[in-house]
Design an enzyme around this catalytic site. Structure first.
Site, PDB file in Angstrom:
ATOM      1  N   CYS A 105      13.382  10.123   7.416  1.00  0.00           N
ATOM      2  CA  CYS A 105      13.285   9.602   8.786  1.00  0.00           C
ATOM      3  C   CYS A 105      14.611   9.789   9.522  1.00  0.00           C
ATOM      4  O   CYS A 105      14.624  10.090  10.702  1.00  0.00           O
ATOM      5  CB  CYS A 105      12.885   8.142   8.757  1.00  0.00           C
ATOM      6  SG  CYS A 105      13.846   7.168   7.613  1.00  0.00           S
TER       7      CYS A 105
ATOM      8  N   GLU B 211       9.629  15.476  15.461  1.00  0.00           N
ATOM      9  CA  GLU B 211       9.974  15.610  14.050  1.00  0.00           C
ATOM     10  C   GLU B 211       9.257  16.806  13.440  1.00  0.00           C
ATOM     11  O   GLU B 211       8.032  16.909  13.541  1.00  0.00           O
ATOM     12  CB  GLU B 211       9.540  14.360  13.281  1.00  0.00           C
ATOM     13  CG  GLU B 211      10.463  13.180  13.434  1.00  0.00           C
ATOM     14  CD  GLU B 211      10.062  12.044  12.482  1.00  0.00           C
ATOM     15  OE1 GLU B 211       8.895  11.652  12.503  1.00  0.00           O
ATOM     16  OE2 GLU B 211      10.940  11.580  11.734  1.00  0.00           O
TER      17      GLU B 211
ATOM     18  N   GLY C 108       6.573   5.040   8.676  1.00  0.00           N
ATOM     19  CA  GLY C 108       5.740   6.245   8.765  1.00  0.00           C
ATOM     20  C   GLY C 108       5.776   6.807  10.168  1.00  0.00           C
ATOM     21  O   GLY C 108       6.793   6.717  10.863  1.00  0.00           O
TER      22      GLY C 108
ATOM     23  N   GLU D 138       9.279   1.226  11.287  1.00  0.00           N
ATOM     24  CA  GLU D 138      10.333   2.216  11.070  1.00  0.00           C
ATOM     25  C   GLU D 138       9.663   3.571  11.163  1.00  0.00           C
ATOM     26  O   GLU D 138       8.910   3.952  10.279  1.00  0.00           O
ATOM     27  CB  GLU D 138      10.954   1.959   9.692  1.00  0.00           C
ATOM     28  CG  GLU D 138      12.378   2.408   9.601  1.00  0.00           C
ATOM     29  CD  GLU D 138      12.468   3.856   9.204  1.00  0.00           C
ATOM     30  OE1 GLU D 138      12.344   4.712  10.116  1.00  0.00           O
ATOM     31  OE2 GLU D 138      12.656   4.116   8.022  1.00  0.00           O
TER      32      GLU D 138
ATOM     33  N   LYS E 173       0.877  -1.176   0.000  1.00  0.00           N
ATOM     34  CA  LYS E 173       0.000   0.000   0.000  1.00  0.00           C
ATOM     35  C   LYS E 173       0.911   1.222   0.000  1.00  0.00           C
ATOM     36  O   LYS E 173       1.478   1.578   1.024  1.00  0.00           O
ATOM     37  CB  LYS E 173      -0.889  -0.011   1.247  1.00  0.00           C
ATOM     38  CG  LYS E 173      -2.224   0.703   1.083  1.00  0.00           C
ATOM     39  CD  LYS E 173      -2.129   2.179   0.789  1.00  0.00           C
ATOM     40  CE  LYS E 173      -1.846   3.026   2.007  1.00  0.00           C
ATOM     41  NZ  LYS E 173      -1.744   4.466   1.692  1.00  0.00           N
TER      42      LYS E 173
HETATM   43  P1  NAP Z   1       1.639   8.206   8.126  1.00  0.00           P
HETATM   44  O1  NAP Z   1       0.242   8.669   8.206  1.00  0.00           O
HETATM   45  O2  NAP Z   1       2.189   7.413   9.222  1.00  0.00           O
HETATM   46  O3  NAP Z   1       1.772   7.448   6.718  1.00  0.00           O
HETATM   47  C1  NAP Z   1       2.579   6.322   6.455  1.00  0.00           C
HETATM   48  C2  NAP Z   1       1.793   5.296   5.665  1.00  0.00           C
HETATM   49  O4  NAP Z   1       0.756   4.762   6.491  1.00  0.00           O
HETATM   50  C3  NAP Z   1       1.085   5.842   4.433  1.00  0.00           C
HETATM   51  O5  NAP Z   1       1.065   4.871   3.407  1.00  0.00           O
HETATM   52  C4  NAP Z   1      -0.318   6.071   4.959  1.00  0.00           C
HETATM   53  O6  NAP Z   1      -1.297   6.134   3.955  1.00  0.00           O
HETATM   54  C5  NAP Z   1      -0.493   4.869   5.833  1.00  0.00           C
HETATM   55  N1  NAP Z   1      -1.564   4.990   6.820  1.00  0.00           N
HETATM   56  C6  NAP Z   1      -2.125   6.110   7.350  1.00  0.00           C
HETATM   57  N2  NAP Z   1      -3.102   5.787   8.228  1.00  0.00           N
HETATM   58  C7  NAP Z   1      -3.168   4.448   8.255  1.00  0.00           C
HETATM   59  C8  NAP Z   1      -3.977   3.514   8.964  1.00  0.00           C
HETATM   60  N3  NAP Z   1      -4.903   3.912   9.826  1.00  0.00           N
HETATM   61  N4  NAP Z   1      -3.762   2.198   8.766  1.00  0.00           N
HETATM   62  C9  NAP Z   1      -2.817   1.763   7.913  1.00  0.00           C
HETATM   63  N5  NAP Z   1      -2.031   2.603   7.200  1.00  0.00           N
HETATM   64  C10 NAP Z   1      -2.196   3.926   7.376  1.00  0.00           C
HETATM   65  O7  NAP Z   1       2.572   9.437   7.921  1.00  0.00           O
HETATM   66  P2  NAP Z   1       2.152  10.851   7.314  1.00  0.00           P
HETATM   67  O8  NAP Z   1       0.879  11.357   7.879  1.00  0.00           O
HETATM   68  O9  NAP Z   1       2.222  10.729   5.849  1.00  0.00           O
HETATM   69  O10 NAP Z   1       3.299  11.755   7.883  1.00  0.00           O
HETATM   70  C11 NAP Z   1       3.181  12.246   9.235  1.00  0.00           C
HETATM   71  C12 NAP Z   1       4.502  12.208   9.939  1.00  0.00           C
HETATM   72  O11 NAP Z   1       5.018  10.871   9.923  1.00  0.00           O
HETATM   73  C13 NAP Z   1       5.594  13.016   9.288  1.00  0.00           C
HETATM   74  O12 NAP Z   1       5.508  14.354   9.626  1.00  0.00           O
HETATM   75  C14 NAP Z   1       6.804  12.337   9.851  1.00  0.00           C
HETATM   76  O13 NAP Z   1       7.089  12.809  11.123  1.00  0.00           O
HETATM   77  C15 NAP Z   1       6.407  10.896   9.933  1.00  0.00           C
HETATM   78  N6  NAP Z   1       6.902  10.112   8.782  1.00  0.00           N
HETATM   79  C16 NAP Z   1       7.977   9.338   8.967  1.00  0.00           C
HETATM   80  C17 NAP Z   1       8.475   8.614   7.906  1.00  0.00           C
HETATM   81  C18 NAP Z   1       9.654   7.743   8.048  1.00  0.00           C
HETATM   82  O14 NAP Z   1      10.369   7.535   7.066  1.00  0.00           O
HETATM   83  N7  NAP Z   1       9.888   7.165   9.191  1.00  0.00           N
HETATM   84  C19 NAP Z   1       7.882   8.697   6.654  1.00  0.00           C
HETATM   85  C20 NAP Z   1       6.751   9.493   6.509  1.00  0.00           C
HETATM   86  C21 NAP Z   1       6.269  10.191   7.595  1.00  0.00           C
HETATM   87  P3  NAP Z   1      -1.710   7.561   3.295  1.00  0.00           P
HETATM   88  O15 NAP Z   1      -0.533   8.429   3.301  1.00  0.00           O
HETATM   89  O16 NAP Z   1      -2.120   7.189   1.943  1.00  0.00           O
HETATM   90  O17 NAP Z   1      -2.824   8.073   4.121  1.00  0.00           O
END
Ligand code: NAP
Ligand code: MG
Length: 475
Positions: A278, A376, A222, A244, A169
């Site tokens: 990250c 972050e 994420g 991660e 996904k």
């Molecule tokens: P996120 O919501 O955690 O998104 C990561 C992935 O999880 C995306 O594919 C997202 O889908 C999916 N997701 C969201 N809600 C979900 C649920 N309830 N069940 C299963 N999967 C779900 O991250 P974000 O909102 O894009 O970013 C928010 C913060 O996360 C950033 O500001 C950063 O601090 C952190 N982040 C960290 C990393 C890393 O590399 N560790 C990467 C991205 C973000 P959709 O995006 O399609 O909704």
């Protein structure tokens, strides 16, 4: 054209769609299907049906197929890099590096997998024992928007190398390259059903995958909050999870460091992918005697950065979305309101009006307990704090909930290795900074940065389970 789900080798186009925006303008770039529970269910079924054939495909053949995926990723490097740059906003040079690393993942696991499968532990002379590494079966992969090409391949290559079949996904905000990977894999001879991709929303397709009873392993990259909820959903089905979850990684600079070497690397560690990494170097811990030179040197380098749309290949591109830009804007504003010194940042540096840009930002004299030093921002922002002793440096480095990576800049071997030992992180770099790259080096966090290891040979352990076989010889 709407970008499809790839399920069992078929391109699925039905149902509602989602808009994919160009982060450098905010305009529509493309569309994908909006994956539903039914799409995920079909993908899990396809992966399940493919597992027996794939896991029994001879290792040498599987390895050849993985190598072929690597070749096709390399063949289409420019096209993939441009797609990734448009979709995520990252500068073209960085997207090219991502395409190279993506290819390298498949090549690396094609190489190491052949020597991986099993060993013989010592036993009494009436016992013959051996250990096999067996695949989980169906692996779920939830991918973020910051490095879809890299993180897609980082988890897919080892998962399928050991014989799993995958359902992926990608993130709503940057799904395009992951959909392309699934198509390239089919062209390379990966059998239908081995790699399935369903784009969609986290709350819909993501949640459907995390809670699906038909998956056997889940890897998630994420945010901490979503990671925890995904792990809870998987726990109900007793499905193991690798998380991660990001970090607040420090560059720790001592006065004997070679600043000419260090400062450009520190800048890169904070602005790579506009800080949406990250393992970004989002904290700077500077020994007080080095402070003036470090802060003024960084200010100069940051002021000279070029800023623009990813495909124009600037030093710094836009953030992924308006939501992300607003998040960074408010976090920096709160830090300035709290009285920390903005050396470079909003107001000092102009950025394009359209799109989701945020200027490179250096905040000094930051209280290590402040939000900007502990949470972050996920933007091109670094929070600097001064320390006096080595012990201070260690306790500051360990002073957040995260522990992903850290870098130590010093010529003193004792100091370097003492910090390597004492700093809580999954990776410690000495006189360099390794965000992103390093296919060969195991990667993953401690504390709130998550658990489980990816990259390196360790990823093959992570995507397989051992089975011990013990035979008693009857005389
Ligand atoms: P996120 O919501 O955690 O998104 C990561 C992935 O999880 C995306 O594919 C997202 O889908 C999916 N997701 C969201 N809600 C979900 C649920 N309830 N069940 C299963 N999967 C779900 O991250 P974000 O909102 O894009 O970013 C928010 C913060 O996360 C950033 O500001 C950063 O601090 C952190 N982040 C960290 C990393 C890393 O590399 N560790 C990467 C991205 C973000 P959709 O995006 O399609 O909704
Ligand atoms: Mg996008």
């Amino acid at each position: 054209m709407t970008q499809p789900a790839v399920v069992n080798g078929d391109l699925i186009m039905d149902g509602e769609t989602l808009d994919v925006l160009d982060p450098s303008t905010g305009n529509l770039l493309d569309r994908t299907i909006r994956g539903t529970f039914e799409h995920i269910d079909a993908a899990v079924d396809a992966a399940r049906a493919a597992t027996e054939g794939w896991r029994h495909t001879p290792y040498a053949r599987r390895s050849q197929i993985l190598r072929r995926v690597a070749e096709l990723l390399r063949r289409d490097r420019e096209q993939l890099a441009l797609l990734e740059s448009r979709d995520t906003g990252k500068p073209l040079t960085q997207a090219r590096a991502d395409a190279d690393v993506a290819s390298r993942y498949f090549e690396f696991y094609a190489n190491v997998m052949e020597a991986y499968f099993g060993h013989s532990p010592p036993a009494n002379d009436d016992i013959i024992a051996y250990t096999r590494h067996v695949p989980f079966g169906v692996t779920g992969h939830i991918i973020p928007w910051n490095y879809p090409l890299q993180i897609g391949c980082r988890t897919l290559a080892p998962a399928i190398a050991v014989g799993n079949c995958a359902v992926v996904k990608p993130a709503e905000n940057a799904p395009l390259s992951v959909i392309k990977i699934a198509q390239l894999a089919l062209e390379a001879g990966v059998p239908p059903g081995v790699i399935n991709v369903v784009p969609g929303l986290g709350s819909e397709a993501g949640a459907a995958l995390a809670g699906h009873k038909g998956i056997d392993h889940l890897s998630f990259t994420g945010s901490v909050s979503v990671g925890a909820s995904v792990a809870k959903a998987a726990a109900d089905n007793v499905v193991p999870v690798a998380l991660e979850l990001g970090g607040k990684s420090p560059n720790i600079v001592f006065p004997d460091a070679d600043l000419e070497q260090a400062l450009p690397v520190i800048v890169k560690s904070m602005i790579q992918n506009a800080g949406q990494t990250c393992s970004a170097g989002s904290r700077l811990l500077v020994q007080e005697d080095a402070r003036d030179a470090v802060i003024s040197g960084l200010a100069q380098l940051l002021a000279d950065l070029s800023i623009g749309a990813g495909p124009d290949d600037p030093d710094l591109g836009p953030l992924i979305s308006a939501k992300q830009r607003d998040h960074v804007t408010h976090m920096v504003a709160r830090a300035v309101d709290a009285g920390f010194t903005q050396v470079v940042g909003p107001g000092n540096v102009t950025v394009p009006d359209k799109g989701f840009f945020f200027p490179p930002t250096l905040l000094d004299d930051v209280d290590p307990a402040a939000e900007i030093a502990c949470q972050e921002a996920f933007g091109p922002v670094v929070a600097a704090t001064t320390f006096s002793t080595v012990d201070d440096a260690i306790s500051l480095a360990n002073g957040t909930d995260y522990g992903l990576i850290a870098a130590v800049w010093t010529k003193n071997l004792d100091t370097a290795h003492l910090l390597a030992e004492e700093v809580h992180a999954g990776q410690v770099y000495l006189n360099t900074y390794g965000a992103g790259g390093g296919v060969e080096h195991a990667f993953g966090g401690v504390k709130k940065s998550g658990y489980g290891r990816e990259k390196g040979v360790e990823a093959l352990d992570a995507f397989s389970q051992t089975k011990s076989v013990v035979l008693k010889i009857t005389r």
